[in-house]
Design a protein around this motif. Sequence first.
Motif, PDB file in Angstrom:
ATOM      1  N   ASP A  71      37.440  30.308  51.350  1.00  0.00           N
ATOM      2  CA  ASP A  71      36.813  29.819  52.390  1.00  0.00           C
ATOM      3  C   ASP A  71      36.378  28.438  52.500  1.00  0.00           C
ATOM      4  O   ASP A  71      36.022  27.918  51.045  1.00  0.00           O
ATOM      5  N   PHE A  72      35.739  27.672  53.348  1.00  0.00           N
ATOM      6  CA  PHE A  72      35.650  26.377  53.334  1.00  0.00           C
ATOM      7  C   PHE A  72      34.000  26.325  52.841  1.00  0.00           C
ATOM      8  O   PHE A  72      33.456  25.290  52.880  1.00  0.00           O
ATOM      9  N   GLN A  73      33.392  27.389  52.371  1.00  0.00           N
ATOM     10  CA  GLN A  73      32.082  27.485  51.886  1.00  0.00           C
ATOM     11  C   GLN A  73      32.087  27.556  50.360  1.00  0.00           C
ATOM     12  O   GLN A  73      31.066  27.261  49.619  1.00  0.00           O
ATOM     13  N   GLY A  74      33.339  27.575  49.716  1.00  0.00           N
ATOM     14  CA  GLY A  74      33.701  27.608  48.518  1.00  0.00           C
ATOM     15  C   GLY A  74      33.511  28.874  47.653  1.00  0.00           C
ATOM     16  O   GLY A  74      33.481  29.122  46.744  1.00  0.00           O
ATOM     17  N   ASN A  75      33.667  30.017  48.458  1.00  0.00           N
ATOM     18  CA  ASN A  75      33.536  31.418  47.927  1.00  0.00           C
ATOM     19  C   ASN A  75      34.783  31.676  47.206  1.00  0.00           C
ATOM     20  O   ASN A  75      35.709  31.149  47.450  1.00  0.00           O
ATOM     21  N   LEU A  76      34.581  32.628  46.207  1.00  0.00           N
ATOM     22  CA  LEU A  76      35.643  33.020  45.237  1.00  0.00           C
ATOM     23  C   LEU A  76      36.142  34.434  45.617  1.00  0.00           C
ATOM     24  O   LEU A  76      35.449  34.996  46.249  1.00  0.00           O
ATOM     25  N   ASP A  77      37.362  34.735  45.004  1.00  0.00           N
ATOM     26  CA  ASP A  77      37.893  35.986  45.302  1.00  0.00           C
ATOM     27  C   ASP A  77      37.564  37.005  44.010  1.00  0.00           C
ATOM     28  O   ASP A  77      38.132  38.121  44.297  1.00  0.00           O
ATOM     29  N   ILE A  78      36.469  36.811  43.426  1.00  0.00           N
ATOM     30  CA  ILE A  78      36.155  37.854  42.427  1.00  0.00           C
ATOM     31  C   ILE A  78      34.551  38.037  42.625  1.00  0.00           C
ATOM     32  O   ILE A  78      34.038  36.908  42.673  1.00  0.00           O
ATOM     33  N   PRO A  79      33.974  39.107  42.363  1.00  0.00           N
ATOM     34  CA  PRO A  79      32.578  39.439  42.549  1.00  0.00           C
ATOM     35  C   PRO A  79      31.901  38.558  41.594  1.00  0.00           C
ATOM     36  O   PRO A  79      32.115  38.323  40.435  1.00  0.00           O
ATOM     37  N   ASP A  80      30.569  38.351  41.880  1.00  0.00           N
ATOM     38  CA  ASP A  80      29.691  37.618  41.044  1.00  0.00           C
ATOM     39  C   ASP A  80      29.416  38.173  39.657  1.00  0.00           C
ATOM     40  O   ASP A  80      29.116  37.959  38.679  1.00  0.00           O
ATOM     41  N   LYS A  81      29.365  39.666  39.849  1.00  0.00           N
ATOM     42  CA  LYS A  81      28.959  40.402  38.768  1.00  0.00           C
ATOM     43  C   LYS A  81      30.197  40.192  37.622  1.00  0.00           C
ATOM     44  O   LYS A  81      29.767  40.443  36.394  1.00  0.00           O
ATOM     45  N   ILE A  82      31.374  39.944  38.046  1.00  0.00           N
ATOM     46  CA  ILE A  82      32.361  39.859  37.108  1.00  0.00           C
ATOM     47  C   ILE A  82      32.601  38.396  36.660  1.00  0.00           C
ATOM     48  O   ILE A  82      32.733  38.165  35.578  1.00  0.00           O
ATOM     49  N   GLN A  83      32.246  37.428  37.644  1.00  0.00           N
ATOM     50  CA  GLN A  83      32.178  36.006  37.259  1.00  0.00           C
ATOM     51  C   GLN A  83      31.218  35.806  36.178  1.00  0.00           C
ATOM     52  O   GLN A  83      31.643  35.051  35.243  1.00  0.00           O
ATOM     53  N   LYS A  84      30.055  36.331  36.026  1.00  0.00           N
ATOM     54  CA  LYS A  84      29.105  36.122  35.123  1.00  0.00           C
ATOM     55  C   LYS A  84      29.578  36.303  33.748  1.00  0.00           C
ATOM     56  O   LYS A  84      29.105  36.105  32.890  1.00  0.00           O
ATOM     57  N   ASN A  85      30.524  37.344  33.692  1.00  0.00           N
ATOM     58  CA  ASN A  85      30.906  37.677  32.195  1.00  0.00           C
ATOM     59  C   ASN A  85      32.104  37.198  31.696  1.00  0.00           C
ATOM     60  O   ASN A  85      32.710  37.450  30.647  1.00  0.00           O
ATOM     61  N   LEU A  86      32.745  36.315  32.667  1.00  0.00           N
ATOM     62  CA  LEU A  86      33.712  35.578  32.064  1.00  0.00           C
ATOM     63  C   LEU A  86      33.280  34.299  31.189  1.00  0.00           C
ATOM     64  O   LEU A  86      32.508  33.604  31.470  1.00  0.00           O
ATOM     65  N   ASP A  87      34.221  33.737  30.301  1.00  0.00           N
ATOM     66  CA  ASP A  87      33.926  32.746  29.556  1.00  0.00           C
ATOM     67  C   ASP A  87      34.207  31.399  30.323  1.00  0.00           C
ATOM     68  O   ASP A  87      33.376  30.414  30.006  1.00  0.00           O
ATOM     69  N   ILE A  88      35.107  31.273  31.168  1.00  0.00           N
ATOM     70  CA  ILE A  88      35.546  30.399  31.810  1.00  0.00           C
ATOM     71  C   ILE A  88      35.913  30.378  33.083  1.00  0.00           C
ATOM     72  O   ILE A  88      36.876  31.326  33.335  1.00  0.00           O
ATOM     73  N   ILE A  89      35.793  29.654  34.254  1.00  0.00           N
ATOM     74  CA  ILE A  89      36.216  30.016  35.586  1.00  0.00           C
ATOM     75  C   ILE A  89      36.756  28.443  36.195  1.00  0.00           C
ATOM     76  O   ILE A  89      36.032  27.856  36.226  1.00  0.00           O
TER      77      ILE A  89
END
Length: 246
Positions: A79-97
Motif C-alpha cells: 500500500d502507499f503507506q509502505g506496509n509489507l506482506d509479511i507480519p512484523d513478528k516474522i520480519q524481526k527474525n529475518l537477517d535482511i529485508i
Amino acid sequence: MKYVVDTHTHTISSGHAYNTLLENIKEASQNGIELIATTDHGPDMPGGPHKYYFANIKVLPREINGVTVLRGCEANIIDFQGNLDIPDKIQKNLDIIIASLHDVCIRPGSKEGNTKALIGAMENPYVDIIGHCGNPVFPIDEEKVVRAAKEKNVLIEINNSSLMKGGAREGSIKTCTRVAKLCKEYGVKIVIGSDAHSCFQVGRFDDAHKMLAEVGMPEELIINTQKDRILKYLKKKGKLADLKLD
C-alpha cells in the motif's frame, strides 16, 4: 573493482525462478562471492512462498560451502503507506529485508504516491534495502527517496537485472542513473543486487558496474566490495546477533 556480496537472489520457492539455494550457493562460491542473501519474494507475489517459509528460514545454516548465508526476503510493498506482506513478528527474525514495489502486488500510483510508499517502507526498522527503485512503471521523486534513505539509514539498491538488455524492468537506466548520482551527491550507501532468478546470474553485476563507473561512484559507498560492510551495517541495526565479526 571486486564484488564479494550479493544481497538479492531468488530460488525456486519464489515460483518463477529456476534453481535451488544450494545451486545458487555453488555458483556464488565459483564466482568469488563470499556472502549471499537468499531473498525470495514475499507471499503476495503470485506463486510465492507462504509466510511460514520465512518464519522457518532460521533452519538454514549460517555458512554453506564456505559462503556466508543471510536469511531474508524481498517483501512486497502492498500500500502507499509502505506496509509489507509479511507480519512484523516474522520480519524481526529475518537477517535482511528488501522492500520493493511490484505491479502484480500493488497498482502503480502517482509519483507522489509511489514516493510515499517507498519512504513509508523506509520507516520500518526491519527494512534494510529499497529494491529496484528505478522501475519506470513506478515513477518517483528520486531526490526525496534518496534523502529519506540517508535520514533513515536504508540502503538503495542498484539492481543489475533492471539494467540488463531485455531485463526485468526495461527503461530503468535513466532513473537508476539519476538515483546513483544523487546517492553519490548525498553520500548514501548503495548495494548492487543481481536479482538472480537463475543461479547463472548470481554474483554477476556487469551492467550495474558499468553504470556506476560512468557515474564515478566512490567505492566507499558500495557495500558489495567487502563482506564486513553489510555485516556491520546489519549488526548496528540489531540483527545477526549470532554472528561474530573478526
